[in-house]
Write a protein that holds these residues in place. Structure first.
Motif, mmCIF file in Angstrom:
data_model
loop_
_atom_site.group_PDB
_atom_site.id
_atom_site.type_symbol
_atom_site.label_atom_id
_atom_site.label_comp_id
_atom_site.label_asym_id
_atom_site.label_seq_id
_atom_site.Cartn_x
_atom_site.Cartn_y
_atom_site.Cartn_z
ATOM 1 N N ARG A 65 -8.225 -54.893 8.009
ATOM 2 C CA ARG A 65 -7.030 -54.626 8.828
ATOM 3 C C ARG A 65 -6.265 -55.908 9.117
ATOM 4 N N GLU A 66 -6.988 -56.975 9.422
ATOM 5 C CA GLU A 66 -6.363 -58.254 9.692
ATOM 6 C C GLU A 66 -5.660 -58.775 8.438
ATOM 7 N N ARG A 67 -6.333 -58.685 7.290
ATOM 8 C CA ARG A 67 -5.759 -59.168 6.036
ATOM 9 C C ARG A 67 -4.435 -58.449 5.747
ATOM 10 N N ASP A 68 -4.411 -57.137 5.916
ATOM 11 C CA ASP A 68 -3.183 -56.364 5.694
ATOM 12 C C ASP A 68 -2.070 -56.827 6.639
ATOM 13 N N LEU A 69 -2.401 -56.965 7.902
ATOM 14 C CA LEU A 69 -1.425 -57.408 8.900
ATOM 15 C C LEU A 69 -0.896 -58.804 8.578
ATOM 16 N N ARG B 137 1.448 -58.891 5.483
ATOM 17 C CA ARG B 137 2.773 -58.366 5.822
ATOM 18 C C ARG B 137 3.564 -59.368 6.671
ATOM 19 N N ALA B 138 2.856 -60.151 7.486
ATOM 20 C CA ALA B 138 3.514 -61.120 8.362
ATOM 21 C C ALA B 138 3.856 -62.418 7.633
ATOM 22 N N GLY B 139 3.340 -62.598 6.424
ATOM 23 C CA GLY B 139 3.599 -63.832 5.699
ATOM 24 C C GLY B 139 2.743 -64.999 6.150
ATOM 25 N N LEU B 140 1.623 -64.717 6.809
ATOM 26 C CA LEU B 140 0.727 -65.786 7.270
ATOM 27 C C LEU B 140 -0.093 -66.335 6.103
#
Length: 172
Positions: free
Chosen positions: A145-149, A152-155
């Motif tokens: 879930r963190e990886r997906d977020l 998407r955030a460009g981190l």
């Protein structure tokens, strides 16, 4: 095209220059390695100053310390966003402060509240463990879930540290 390095200064303290100044300079071959070696002691010194910001303030002056810490983090070239979340005591953390760079900041806004139980990242922090994530994402399925977020955030990387008071998680 030519690769450039840049520095920015923002604020009312610039006087006649206005409120925003950007300087550009050519990137030199091999400069990254030399710059990294030169900046390492500076970064370590900033970490010590960051910790000192909190040690220099009483618990009642947490807001003063927090803003001083965000100012210190903002001085690091690789930091594009810093935020502080505090526990509400009911299983949630609430964003208390946020600083974002004028350029290259992550595109996705951070949530104002997070339920600690919802993410592996927040569960780790609540257990008192620091979390470091970076590309390429080689973390296990527990961080899906963190990886997906983050994608998407460009981190490209994240360092999260728990705040503990008297053996109790109080924020991150």
């Amino acid at each position: 095209w030519r690769r450039l390095r840049y520095d920015t200064v923002v604020g009312d303290t610039l006087g006649a220059l206005g409120t925003f100044v950007i300087t550009l300079r050519p990137e030199l071959v091999g400069a990254d390695e030399r710059s990294s070696l030169r900046s390492r002691p500076l970064a370590e010194e900033r970490v010590v100053r960051l910790a000192s910001v909190f040690l220099d303030h009483a618990v009642d002056d947490f807001d003063k310390a927090m803003h001083g810490a965000l100012d210190e983090l903002a001085g690091l070239d690789s930091v594009t966003r810093s935020s502080v979340y505090l526990s509400d005591g009911n299983g949630w953390v609430v964003q208390r402060a946020l600083w974002q760079a004028c350029a290259n900041a992550p595109e996705l806004a951070l949530p104002a509240r997070l339920r600690v139980a919802d993410l592996h990242l927040t569960r780790e922090l609540a257990a008192g463990r620091e979390v470091r994530l970076s590309m390429p994402w080689s973390h296990g399925m527990e961080m899906a879930r963190e990886r997906d977020l983050f994608e998407r955030a460009g981190l490209r990387s994240l360092v999260a540290a728990p705040m503990i008071n008297e053996d109790r998680f109080v924020g991150m």
